[in-house]
Enzyme design. Structure first.
Site, PDB file in Angstrom:
ATOM      1  N   GLU A  13       0.857  -1.315  -0.033  1.00 31.76           N
ATOM      2  CA  GLU A  13      -0.106  -0.269  -0.058  1.00 31.76           C
ATOM      3  C   GLU A  13       0.842   1.300   0.094  1.00 31.76           C
ATOM      4  O   GLU A  13       0.495   2.428   0.270  1.00 31.76           O
ATOM      5  CB  GLU A  13      -0.931  -0.030   1.067  1.00 31.76           C
ATOM      6  CG  GLU A  13      -2.017  -1.285   1.182  1.00 31.76           C
ATOM      7  CD  GLU A  13      -3.005  -1.606   2.153  1.00 31.76           C
ATOM      8  OE1 GLU A  13      -4.044  -1.142   1.723  1.00 31.76           O
ATOM      9  OE2 GLU A  13      -2.670  -1.622   3.233  1.00 31.76           O
ATOM     10  N   HIS A  48      -1.559   4.012   8.086  1.00 32.69           N
ATOM     11  CA  HIS A  48      -2.565   3.491   7.748  1.00 32.69           C
ATOM     12  C   HIS A  48      -2.858   2.219   8.620  1.00 32.69           C
ATOM     13  O   HIS A  48      -2.239   1.368   8.803  1.00 32.69           O
ATOM     14  CB  HIS A  48      -2.439   2.919   6.323  1.00 32.69           C
ATOM     15  CG  HIS A  48      -3.549   2.200   5.806  1.00 32.69           C
ATOM     16  ND1 HIS A  48      -4.776   2.542   5.577  1.00 32.69           N
ATOM     17  CD2 HIS A  48      -3.286   0.851   5.269  1.00 32.69           C
ATOM     18  CE1 HIS A  48      -5.547   1.351   5.133  1.00 32.69           C
ATOM     19  NE2 HIS A  48      -4.646   0.147   4.949  1.00 32.69           N
ATOM     20  N   HIS A 100      -6.398  -0.976   9.747  1.00 34.29           N
ATOM     21  CA  HIS A 100      -7.365  -1.536   9.750  1.00 34.29           C
ATOM     22  C   HIS A 100      -7.943  -1.764  11.193  1.00 34.29           C
ATOM     23  O   HIS A 100      -8.359  -2.736  11.371  1.00 34.29           O
ATOM     24  CB  HIS A 100      -7.341  -2.942   8.983  1.00 34.29           C
ATOM     25  CG  HIS A 100      -6.788  -3.139   7.633  1.00 34.29           C
ATOM     26  ND1 HIS A 100      -6.607  -4.056   7.070  1.00 34.29           N
ATOM     27  CD2 HIS A 100      -6.340  -1.942   6.894  1.00 34.29           C
ATOM     28  CE1 HIS A 100      -5.993  -3.842   5.797  1.00 34.29           C
ATOM     29  NE2 HIS A 100      -5.726  -2.729   5.640  1.00 34.29           N
ATOM     30  N   TYR A 114     -16.309  17.949  18.757  1.00 32.72           N
ATOM     31  CA  TYR A 114     -15.595  19.186  17.969  1.00 32.72           C
ATOM     32  C   TYR A 114     -14.147  18.639  17.679  1.00 32.72           C
ATOM     33  O   TYR A 114     -13.567  19.385  17.037  1.00 32.72           O
ATOM     34  CB  TYR A 114     -15.296  20.363  19.022  1.00 32.72           C
ATOM     35  CG  TYR A 114     -14.588  19.842  20.599  1.00 32.72           C
ATOM     36  CD1 TYR A 114     -15.110  19.505  21.307  1.00 32.72           C
ATOM     37  CD2 TYR A 114     -13.118  20.209  20.337  1.00 32.72           C
ATOM     38  CE1 TYR A 114     -14.250  19.155  22.500  1.00 32.72           C
ATOM     39  CE2 TYR A 114     -12.393  19.895  21.195  1.00 32.72           C
ATOM     40  CZ  TYR A 114     -12.749  19.369  22.402  1.00 32.72           C
ATOM     41  OH  TYR A 114     -11.910  19.315  23.392  1.00 32.72           O
ATOM     42  N   HIS A 128     -12.124  -0.526   3.914  1.00 29.95           N
ATOM     43  CA  HIS A 128     -11.046  -0.935   4.144  1.00 29.95           C
ATOM     44  C   HIS A 128     -10.406  -0.475   5.692  1.00 29.95           C
ATOM     45  O   HIS A 128     -10.078  -1.224   6.302  1.00 29.95           O
ATOM     46  CB  HIS A 128     -10.227  -0.069   3.169  1.00 29.95           C
ATOM     47  CG  HIS A 128      -8.757  -0.434   2.916  1.00 29.95           C
ATOM     48  ND1 HIS A 128      -8.061  -0.207   1.442  1.00 29.95           N
ATOM     49  CD2 HIS A 128      -7.659  -1.055   3.758  1.00 29.95           C
ATOM     50  CE1 HIS A 128      -6.869  -0.716   1.888  1.00 29.95           C
ATOM     51  NE2 HIS A 128      -6.736  -0.955   3.130  1.00 29.95           N
ATOM     52  N   TYR A 134      -4.004  27.660  18.685  1.00 26.22           N
ATOM     53  CA  TYR A 134      -3.139  26.843  19.448  1.00 26.22           C
ATOM     54  C   TYR A 134      -1.815  26.544  18.886  1.00 26.22           C
ATOM     55  O   TYR A 134      -0.861  26.554  19.355  1.00 26.22           O
ATOM     56  CB  TYR A 134      -3.951  25.516  20.013  1.00 26.22           C
ATOM     57  CG  TYR A 134      -4.899  25.692  21.184  1.00 26.22           C
ATOM     58  CD1 TYR A 134      -4.606  26.391  22.302  1.00 26.22           C
ATOM     59  CD2 TYR A 134      -6.077  24.848  21.031  1.00 26.22           C
ATOM     60  CE1 TYR A 134      -5.524  26.519  23.208  1.00 26.22           C
ATOM     61  CE2 TYR A 134      -7.004  24.818  22.181  1.00 26.22           C
ATOM     62  CZ  TYR A 134      -6.632  25.713  23.237  1.00 26.22           C
ATOM     63  OH  TYR A 134      -7.579  25.965  24.052  1.00 26.22           O
TER      64      TYR A 134
HETATM   65 ZN   LIG Z   1      -4.876  -1.703   4.062  1.00 25.78          ZN
END
Ligand SMILES: [Zn+2]
Length: 209
Positions: A71, A90, A92, A111, A153, A206
């Site tokens: 990926e 990334h 899952h 928020y 995904h 901030y």
């Molecule tokens: Zn993935």
């Protein structure tokens, strides 16, 4: 300063105890000059050593004994398009995946959604993992944002460094769980555009301190 590959491995290993990952799904990368280090494909994080970490250039070629995560494309495309991005993660993770399977963006029910740069968390269109089409969809959903869901995904976040990317992933998974819980009880009352604009302004001030 410590080796960025060691920091990358430490971040990858922290994902499972933080509830972001099980097994070898998910991947992390960190920018290094004109290139980036990324977790390799198919190796359990517990067994990783610095010599296993491939270095990829923005043209998609890599150096090292191991192949980069399948990926890698959305990592590469984020570094190429966004000078503000120093690390990408990334995962899952279960609540993000659950919402991503509904292909629904997360509305401003809390928020803290503003921490990701807007008044929603978008959900990128579905495309098969590792494909240029998935990266294109992810880049659209990440436009002006630090995080998004990927349909059917998982989640994707981008921060200035590994610490920020990791914190954003934990926060996004938490928001997904909170939204899911609130939806069990009814329709969450959403913050207005004005209320979210005020939060975004406050977060920006901030950041400047
Ligand atoms: Zn993935």
């Amino acid at each position: 300063m410590s080796d960025p590959r060691a920091q990358l491995i430490a971040t990858a290993r922290a994902m499972q105890p933080a509830g972001l990952n099980k097994g070898t799904s998910g991947n992390v990368s960190v920018r290094s000059g004109d290139a980036f280090y990324i977790t390799p494909t198919g190796l359990p994080y517990g067994a990783l050593v610095v010599g296993d970490i491939p270095l990829m250039t923005l043209d998609g070629s890599h150096q090292g004994t191991r192949k980069p995560s399948s990926e890698w494309r959305f990592h590469r495309d984020l570094y190429a398009a966004r000078p503000d991005v120093g690390a990408v993660l990334h995962a899952h993770s279960p609540f993000a995946v659950s919402l991503a399977c509904l292909r629904r963006e997360i509305p401003p029910f809390h928020y803290m959604i503003a921490r990701f740069g807007g008044d929603t968390i978008r959900c990128a269109d579905y495309a098969i993992f590792g494909s240029p089409e998935l990266s294109t969809a992810a880049m659209q959903a990440m436009q002006g944002r630090k995080g998004c869901l990927l349909a059917n995904h998982g989640l994707l976040v981008a921060g200035h460094d590994l610490a920020e990317a990791f914190a954003l992933a934990v926060e996004l998974e938490e928001l997904c769980e909170q939204y899911w819980r609130a939806c069990q009880l009814g329709d969450p009352v959403l913050l207005s555009a004005t209320e979210m604009a005020d939060v975004l302004k406050k977060f920006q001030s901030y950041g400047q301190q």
